[in-house]
Design an enzyme around this catalytic site. Structure first.
Site, short mmCIF file in Angstrom:
data_model
loop_
_atom_site.label_atom_id
_atom_site.label_comp_id
_atom_site.label_asym_id
_atom_site.label_seq_id
_atom_site.Cartn_x
_atom_site.Cartn_y
_atom_site.Cartn_z
N LYS A 155 72.02 18.30 17.76
CA LYS A 155 70.90 17.90 17.34
C LYS A 155 69.84 19.07 16.52
O LYS A 155 68.40 18.42 16.32
CB LYS A 155 69.72 16.67 18.47
CG LYS A 155 70.70 15.28 18.85
CD LYS A 155 70.33 14.73 19.03
CE LYS A 155 71.26 12.95 19.83
NZ LYS A 155 70.04 12.60 20.77
N HIS B 282 75.01 14.46 13.68
CA HIS B 282 74.16 15.66 14.82
C HIS B 282 76.59 16.02 15.83
O HIS B 282 76.24 16.94 16.17
CB HIS B 282 74.29 15.15 15.82
CG HIS B 282 73.68 14.01 17.02
ND1 HIS B 282 74.03 12.41 16.68
CD2 HIS B 282 74.69 13.99 18.37
CE1 HIS B 282 74.22 12.43 17.64
NE2 HIS B 282 74.71 13.18 18.76
N HIS C 101 81.97 11.51 21.13
CA HIS C 101 80.93 11.24 22.31
C HIS C 101 80.05 9.88 21.75
O HIS C 101 79.49 8.96 21.86
CB HIS C 101 80.02 12.13 22.58
CG HIS C 101 78.42 12.10 21.71
ND1 HIS C 101 78.68 13.14 21.25
CD2 HIS C 101 78.09 11.88 22.18
CE1 HIS C 101 76.97 13.91 20.28
NE2 HIS C 101 76.74 12.82 21.20
N HIS C 102 80.52 9.64 19.77
CA HIS C 102 80.12 9.03 19.26
C HIS C 102 81.44 7.57 18.64
O HIS C 102 80.13 6.63 18.57
CB HIS C 102 78.82 8.68 18.49
CG HIS C 102 77.89 8.93 19.49
ND1 HIS C 102 76.87 8.31 20.05
CD2 HIS C 102 76.82 10.31 19.09
CE1 HIS C 102 75.44 8.37 20.18
NE2 HIS C 102 75.93 9.64 19.89
N ASP D 83 76.54 8.58 29.02
CA ASP D 83 75.62 9.17 28.08
C ASP D 83 74.55 7.94 27.38
O ASP D 83 73.77 8.20 27.92
CB ASP D 83 75.94 9.58 26.74
CG ASP D 83 75.41 9.98 25.96
OD1 ASP D 83 74.02 10.69 25.61
OD2 ASP D 83 75.11 9.91 24.02
#
Length: 351
Positions: free
Chosen positions: A80, A105, A129-130, A158
């Site tokens: 980010k 990001h 992580h997404h 998260d």
């Protein structure tokens, strides 16, 4: 995509070797450089790391993956840094183009970290992580156990911390409501087994939910700080400045008393003045390295003595100089930052 480390809860598979000490030091230095400086984002990263380690322990992941999980969770949002504050701090919904930019990001974070040897495995977690359990995530559209188990852990915690923290576009959500959102994502957004385990930990109070408040890593742990200063006025100023910090503060006057404190129990931080009643502050810090090699070391010094004392920095292992007189808030923030990094180092080393 080839995965490193642990691939599932049932089949640990091959794990990358733990980084050597020199590699860990280099990785920690990079982490300190790229971890977001603003307290909101940094606090979120620290809490995600805290939750991720707690969940990893609960599901009994091999400890060899913990250093990689520490770095992956701590740096999951490092990409980010390429997104403008206008977008990051926008109080309302993002436009489609802003959403696409924000969505880059995870790939950017992967690019930043993948070429650093001890962060190579963590970079995979950052990239993933997404991703979603149902395959509708990004950037690679992975599903279920195609996603690394550590990435699945980071995804889960998260989102939970984001829900229970203030954001520019909404207020934080009560814990029970956030747990309901997490349950609704079970089997679609999140790994169902990990979701059940994490929510059980919250109900059993095995996880300390801080709802967006900045705190030390390992909140159930009170770090011990020994401050050695011969001047009574400075000793009182130390006690007053550190009063609001969640530390166990002991103020002494001599180097010998510092050594006694170190020998009787773990000491996370040693803070000394330039001259103690029986030795110089630099001598005290230098001699304490053998007794407490992992303690954070700070030295108080007047501004006009800083240039002279800097020569002792490497030999005495000084983390930072504190110029006297200090502003109480800045001093507390420095102490908290140093203790946080001491705890991170301990987590990476498997303490």
């Amino acid at each position: 995509m080839e995965e490193n480390g642990v691939n599932s809860l049932d089949d640990p598979g091959r794990a990358e070797p733990a980084p050597a000490r020199e590699e860990l030091d280099a990785a920690l230095a990079l982490a300190r450089a790229i971890l977001p400086r603003d307290p909101v984002t940094r606090g979120h990263s620290l809490r995600v790391m805290d939750y991720a380690l707690a969940l990893a322990r609960r599901v009994k992941l091999p400890r060899i993956v913990f250093p990689h999980l520490v770095f992956g969770s701590l740096l999951h949002d490092c990409g980010k840094g390429g997104v403008s504050d206008h977008i990051l701090q926008k109080p309302g919904p993002l436009t489609p183009s802003q959403m696409r930019l924000m969505g880059l990001h995870s790939e950017r974070g992967h690019t930043i970290t993948r070429c650093v040897g001890p962060l190579e495995t963590a970079s995979l977690f950052i990239r993933q992580h997404h991703e979603r359990w149902d395959g509708h995530g990004y950037p690679d559209g992975l599903r279920e156990e195609e996603i690394h188990v550590c990435s699945r852990i980071i995804t889960l915690v998260d989102v939970f911390d984001a829900l229970t923290s203030h954001r520019p576009y909404r207020k934080r959500m009560p814990v029970q409501a956030a747990m309901g959102v997490m349950r609704s994502g079970r089997g679609s957004r999140f790994d169902p087994e990990l979701t059940d385990t994490f929510l059980a930990m919250i109900r059993e109070k095995m996880v300390n939910v801080r709802q967006g408040r900045a705190t030390f890593f390992r909140p159930w742990f009170t770090p011990a700080l020994v401050a050695a200063e011969a001047s009574s006025s400075l000793r009182h100023a130390l006690a007053r400045s550190l009063g609001p910090c969640p530390v166990q503060l002991t103020v002494v006057a001599s180097g010998e008393e510092v050594f006694n404190q170190v020998e009787t129990g773990p000491v996370e931080m040693i803070l000394v003045g330039e001259a103690l009643s029986d030795m110089t502050g630099a001598e005290c810090l230098w001699l304490s390295r053998e007794l407490a090699p992992r303690s954070v070391r700070l030295m108080l010094c007047p501004f006009n003595r800083l240039e002279v004392l800097v020569a002792h920095r490497e030999q005495a292992g000084i983390y930072r100089f504190v110029v006297v007189p200090w502003q109480e808030r800045a001093f507390r923030e420095l102490v908290e930052e140093a203790l946080v990094w001491r705890q991170i180092y301990g987590a990476v080393k498997g303490e």
